[in-house]
Scaffold this motif. Structure first.
Motif, PDB file in Angstrom:
ATOM      1  N   ILE A 125       0.875  -1.245  -0.077  1.00  0.00           N
ATOM      2  CA  ILE A 125       0.049   0.133   0.043  1.00  0.00           C
ATOM      3  C   ILE A 125       0.774   1.282   0.063  1.00  0.00           C
ATOM      4  N   LYS A 126       1.927   1.034   0.627  1.00  0.00           N
ATOM      5  CA  LYS A 126       2.694   2.237   0.714  1.00  0.00           C
ATOM      6  C   LYS A 126       3.533   2.720  -0.640  1.00  0.00           C
ATOM      7  N   ARG A 127       3.834   1.510  -1.558  1.00  0.00           N
ATOM      8  CA  ARG A 127       4.362   1.797  -2.614  1.00  0.00           C
ATOM      9  C   ARG A 127       3.329   2.367  -3.842  1.00  0.00           C
ATOM     10  N   TRP A 128       1.992   1.930  -3.683  1.00  0.00           N
ATOM     11  CA  TRP A 128       0.949   2.147  -4.523  1.00  0.00           C
ATOM     12  C   TRP A 128       0.485   3.726  -4.088  1.00  0.00           C
ATOM     13  N   GLY A 129       0.613   3.976  -2.778  1.00  0.00           N
ATOM     14  CA  GLY A 129       0.326   5.432  -2.357  1.00  0.00           C
ATOM     15  C   GLY A 129       1.267   6.483  -3.012  1.00  0.00           C
ATOM     16  N   GLU A 130       2.545   6.046  -3.344  1.00  0.00           N
ATOM     17  CA  GLU A 130       3.558   6.973  -4.122  1.00  0.00           C
ATOM     18  C   GLU A 130       3.151   7.210  -5.277  1.00  0.00           C
ATOM     19  N   ARG A 131       2.428   6.269  -6.220  1.00  0.00           N
ATOM     20  CA  ARG A 131       2.327   6.624  -7.402  1.00  0.00           C
ATOM     21  C   ARG A 131       0.695   6.953  -7.970  1.00  0.00           C
ATOM     22  N   ASP A 132      -0.078   6.522  -7.308  1.00  0.00           N
ATOM     23  CA  ASP A 132      -1.512   6.821  -7.682  1.00  0.00           C
ATOM     24  C   ASP A 132      -2.099   7.804  -6.879  1.00  0.00           C
ATOM     25  N   GLY A 133      -2.926   8.603  -7.795  1.00  0.00           N
ATOM     26  CA  GLY A 133      -3.603  10.023  -7.313  1.00  0.00           C
ATOM     27  C   GLY A 133      -4.531   9.479  -6.095  1.00  0.00           C
ATOM     28  N   MET A 134      -5.238   8.532  -6.097  1.00  0.00           N
ATOM     29  CA  MET A 134      -6.108   8.450  -5.001  1.00  0.00           C
ATOM     30  C   MET A 134      -5.258   7.858  -3.977  1.00  0.00           C
ATOM     31  N   GLY A 135      -4.239   7.033  -4.210  1.00  0.00           N
ATOM     32  CA  GLY A 135      -3.571   6.684  -3.087  1.00  0.00           C
ATOM     33  C   GLY A 135      -2.661   7.706  -2.457  1.00  0.00           C
ATOM     34  N   GLN A 136      -2.270   8.635  -3.177  1.00  0.00           N
ATOM     35  CA  GLN A 136      -1.505   9.813  -2.534  1.00  0.00           C
ATOM     36  C   GLN A 136      -2.363  10.690  -1.719  1.00  0.00           C
ATOM     37  N   VAL A 137      -3.771  10.977  -2.132  1.00  0.00           N
ATOM     38  CA  VAL A 137      -4.681  11.460  -1.127  1.00  0.00           C
ATOM     39  C   VAL A 137      -4.879  10.650   0.383  1.00  0.00           C
ATOM     40  N   LEU A 138      -4.892   9.415   0.089  1.00  0.00           N
ATOM     41  CA  LEU A 138      -4.803   8.607   1.300  1.00  0.00           C
ATOM     42  C   LEU A 138      -3.865   8.708   2.148  1.00  0.00           C
ATOM     43  N   MET A 139      -2.873   8.896   1.583  1.00  0.00           N
ATOM     44  CA  MET A 139      -1.463   8.970   2.171  1.00  0.00           C
ATOM     45  C   MET A 139      -1.283  10.164   2.955  1.00  0.00           C
ATOM     46  N   ASP A 140      -1.771  11.190   2.350  1.00  0.00           N
ATOM     47  CA  ASP A 140      -1.965  12.707   3.062  1.00  0.00           C
ATOM     48  C   ASP A 140      -2.606  12.474   4.579  1.00  0.00           C
ATOM     49  N   PHE A 141      -3.558  11.440   4.761  1.00  0.00           N
ATOM     50  CA  PHE A 141      -4.302  11.376   5.949  1.00  0.00           C
ATOM     51  C   PHE A 141      -3.587  10.206   6.766  1.00  0.00           C
ATOM     52  N   VAL A 142      -2.731   9.324   6.270  1.00  0.00           N
ATOM     53  CA  VAL A 142      -2.091   8.234   6.964  1.00  0.00           C
ATOM     54  C   VAL A 142      -0.965   8.674   7.812  1.00  0.00           C
ATOM     55  N   GLU A 143      -0.929   8.494   9.237  1.00  0.00           N
ATOM     56  CA  GLU A 143       0.097   8.706  10.213  1.00  0.00           C
ATOM     57  C   GLU A 143       1.019   7.469  10.038  1.00  0.00           C
ATOM     58  N   SER A 144       0.471   6.099   9.882  1.00  0.00           N
ATOM     59  CA  SER A 144       1.405   4.905  10.008  1.00  0.00           C
ATOM     60  C   SER A 144       0.515   3.737   9.487  1.00  0.00           C
ATOM     61  N   MET A 145       1.324   2.956   8.757  1.00  0.00           N
ATOM     62  CA  MET A 145       0.844   1.616   8.387  1.00  0.00           C
ATOM     63  C   MET A 145       1.859   0.542   8.919  1.00  0.00           C
ATOM     64  N   ALA A 146       1.395  -0.606   9.310  1.00  0.00           N
ATOM     65  CA  ALA A 146       2.347  -1.523   9.981  1.00  0.00           C
ATOM     66  C   ALA A 146       1.332  -2.953  10.057  1.00  0.00           C
ATOM     67  N   GLN A 147       2.034  -4.009  10.244  1.00  0.00           N
ATOM     68  CA  GLN A 147       1.369  -5.198  10.594  1.00  0.00           C
ATOM     69  C   GLN A 147       0.935  -5.112  12.089  1.00  0.00           C
ATOM     70  N   GLY A 148      -0.195  -5.975  12.425  1.00  0.00           N
ATOM     71  CA  GLY A 148      -0.671  -5.720  13.713  1.00  0.00           C
ATOM     72  C   GLY A 148      -0.077  -6.726  14.595  1.00  0.00           C
ATOM     73  N   ASP A 149      -0.959  -7.176  15.579  1.00  0.00           N
ATOM     74  CA  ASP A 149      -0.246  -7.892  16.467  1.00  0.00           C
ATOM     75  C   ASP A 149      -0.011  -9.582  16.291  1.00  0.00           C
ATOM     76  N   ALA A 150      -0.910  -9.778  15.099  1.00  0.00           N
ATOM     77  CA  ALA A 150      -0.731 -11.098  14.499  1.00  0.00           C
ATOM     78  C   ALA A 150      -0.300 -10.908  13.000  1.00  0.00           C
ATOM     79  N   PRO A 151       0.559 -12.140  12.638  1.00  0.00           N
ATOM     80  CA  PRO A 151       1.104 -11.976  11.241  1.00  0.00           C
ATOM     81  C   PRO A 151      -0.097 -11.599  10.026  1.00  0.00           C
ATOM     82  N   ASN A 152      -1.343 -11.970  10.236  1.00  0.00           N
ATOM     83  CA  ASN A 152      -2.418 -11.878   9.411  1.00  0.00           C
ATOM     84  C   ASN A 152      -3.148 -10.673   9.489  1.00  0.00           C
ATOM     85  N   THR A 153      -2.561  -9.589  10.419  1.00  0.00           N
ATOM     86  CA  THR A 153      -3.331  -8.237  10.581  1.00  0.00           C
ATOM     87  C   THR A 153      -2.449  -7.201  10.188  1.00  0.00           C
TER      88      THR A 153
END
Length: 540
Positions: A125-153
């Motif tokens: 999602i980070k890489r997509w957000g660098e290229r795509d217009g809608m992704g760039q807008v989303l990234m303007d609102f994102v503070e952080s993105m990461a795996q959660g407590d479990a590997p599938n989160t």
């Protein structure tokens, strides 16, 4: 128009038969070489060759289509344009609207056998957000993105509430937020990924790929589809054939004969002048799979003089009549609309603001006046002209003539589409291989609001789409649109964006048209979708 053809059944039919026979022999040779089981191989002729294998690096539709074969998405739109979970089992949103926690469904594995994890999702999602217009807008609102407590989160932490998180992750067309292994997603977004490893319903057959000849996919036997029926890009991706081959066949007559002879099963974009022949064949189905159709557009490059002057860009746009473009490109009025709406006619955001000259065809005097006012000195305008794609070879010729009539000097440079796709990424000056203008086509789902429509991106050379207009006011309006809380407010903002885009001459829609696809009646289950999809299709 030299690029449009008139069908002449006798001589072309004979030439086509000869070509088809040769093509059939070629296919037979390929099948013998690969040991393919013909009855379970679906052969398709796409609208172009596949050259760029990274669907995030470019917005080219062949790359997007390739992405849908081997990658999967977190969400996808159904036939009612409602986001539905795809790789995601469930998600929760915190009471303050700032934390989204996603849980991936069980059994998701990449083609190399590795489990799909939250780390893979975050990197993708980070890489997509660098290229795509809608992704760039989303990234303007994102503070952080990461795996959660479990590997599938997977957790998205926002800076402030944003109501389009799920809509962004369900974006159906270029660029689609495909999920890939972390090691590939960490490739700089300006470079191509080095491997074709996804978790989607098909696997890439690298050793059979011949650029300009064939691209091959085989069924991913380990893929676990969702239980829901397939709907648009959502639902169960059940693969019912062993292999799919995308065969390159740039000659329309050869493709026509190959489909009628059963040598291919599916033709994505037959030209309109051949549709009556296909319609008359009881063994072939012809149907429009894309309700919003296509928008064909002209895009100036705001970096290179004299197109760095908005008056010059507006003069070029004012010289063009949509009627001329569509008559030459499509011909049949039943298959096109005069439409100046940047967000597509037939959608809630459709508006004719600023589009009068294009639709009414009365802008030639205005074009000449703008050229005089801007002091145009006759600098040749380099228009890139793809000659190998039926739905793209006509528009440059029509636009070039209109611009010449207005007083422009035009340098129409012929090339194949994949060369154009590579060259349009260059921000170099004209003397170093740069360009002034190109035309392309978008499906309606790619342009139907100010966030998905790349052409109204005003970020300039850093983050903008090819052509790179730098207009901060448009970015302010796009952010306002993203946070609008009512459809009425969105409509008002969308119209303001459209007016400003026309005033700056950053691009122009030069017509809306529809391209039915054609396939053998031996196929069943072809989906209406934002892209040609090959799951759900069985072959008798």
């Amino acid at each position: 128009m030299t690029d449009m053809t008139t069908f002449d059944p006798a001589p072309r039919g004979l030439r086509g038969l000869l070509r088809t026979t040769l093509f059939g022999a070629t296919l037979a040779g390929l099948a013998m070489a690969t040991g393919a089981v013909d009855a379970q191989t679906l052969r398709a002729v796409k609208h172009s060759d596949l050259r760029v294998l990274d669907p995030i690096l470019t917005t080219a539709y062949m790359s997007r289509n390739h992405g849908y074969m081997i990658f999967d998405t977190l969400y996808a739109l159904d036939a009612d344009f409602v986001p539905q979970p795809q790789m995601v089992e469930s998600h929760e949103v915190s009471d303050d609207g700032l934390t989204y926690t996603f849980t991936l469904r069980g059994g998701l594995k990449f083609h190399d056998g590795a489990d799909v994890t939250g780390e893979d999702v975050a990197a993708s999602i980070k890489r997509w957000g660098e290229r795509d217009g809608m992704g760039q807008v989303l990234m303007d609102f994102v503070e952080s993105m990461a795996q959660g407590d479990a590997p599938n989160t997977f957790v998205i932490q926002l800076k402030e509430p944003y109501g389009l998180v799920i809509d962004s992750l369900a974006k159906p067309s270029s660029n689609v937020p495909f999920i890939m292994p972390k090691r590939l997603a960490e490739t700089p977004s300006t470079e191509a990924i080095p491997e074709q490893i996804g978790s989607g319903p098909f696997k890439w057959v690298a050793d059979e790929y011949q650029p300009g000849v064939i691209a091959v996919y085989e069924k991913n036997e380990d893929y676990v589809p969702r239980d829901e029926p397939a709907s648009f890009a959502a639902g169960g991706k059940v693969v019912k054939v062993d292999r799919v081959e995308w065969v390159v066949m740039p000659d329309d007559q050869t493709a026509l004969n190959a489909l009628q002879a059963g040598e291919i099963d599916y033709w994505e974009s037959p030209p309109s002048d051949l549709l009556p022949i296909l319609d008359a064949n009881p063994d072939v189905t012809v149907r429009n799979l894309n309700a919003l159709g296509y928008q064909t557009i002209m895009r100036p490059n705001a970096l290179n003089a004299p197109m760095d002057d908005a008056r010059i860009r507006k003069a070029a746009i004012a010289s063009v009549r949509q009627q001329d473009v569509l008559d030459a490109l499509v011909g049949n009025p039943d298959l096109y609309n005069l439409c100046g709406a940047m967000f597509v006619c037939g959608t809630p955001l459709a508006s004719d603001a600023g589009s009068e000259t294009l639709v009414e065809g009365n802008g030639m005097d205005q074009a000449k006046a703008l050229l005089k006012e801007a002091g145009y000195d006759g600098t040749p305008i380099v228009i890139m002209h793809p000659t190998d794609v039926g739905t793209l070879r006509t528009q440059p010729v029509v636009v070039a003539q209109a611009m010449r009539d207005a007083g422009f000097t035009v340098d129409l440079q012929a090339m194949d589409w994949q060369t154009l796709v590579g060259r349009r990424a260059s921000q170099a000056p004209i003397a170093e291989g740069g360009w002034h203008m190109f035309m392309t086509n978008w499906v309606g789902a790619d342009v139907f609001n100010p966030l998905v429509n790349n052409m109204v991106n005003g970020k300039g050379p850093e983050g903008g789409w090819f052509g790179w207009p730098d207009i901060p006011k448009i970015e302010e309006l796009r952010i306002a649109y993203a946070t609008a809380t009512s459809l009425d407010e969105q409509k008002k903002l969308a119209e303001e964006i459209q007016k400003l885009a026309y005033e700056e001459g950053i691009y122009a829609p030069i017509g809306q048209y529809f391209v039915p696809s054609a396939w053998s009646n031996s196929l069943d289950g072809v989906l209406d979708a934002p892209a040609p999809l090959f799951w759900n299709i069985s072959k008798n």
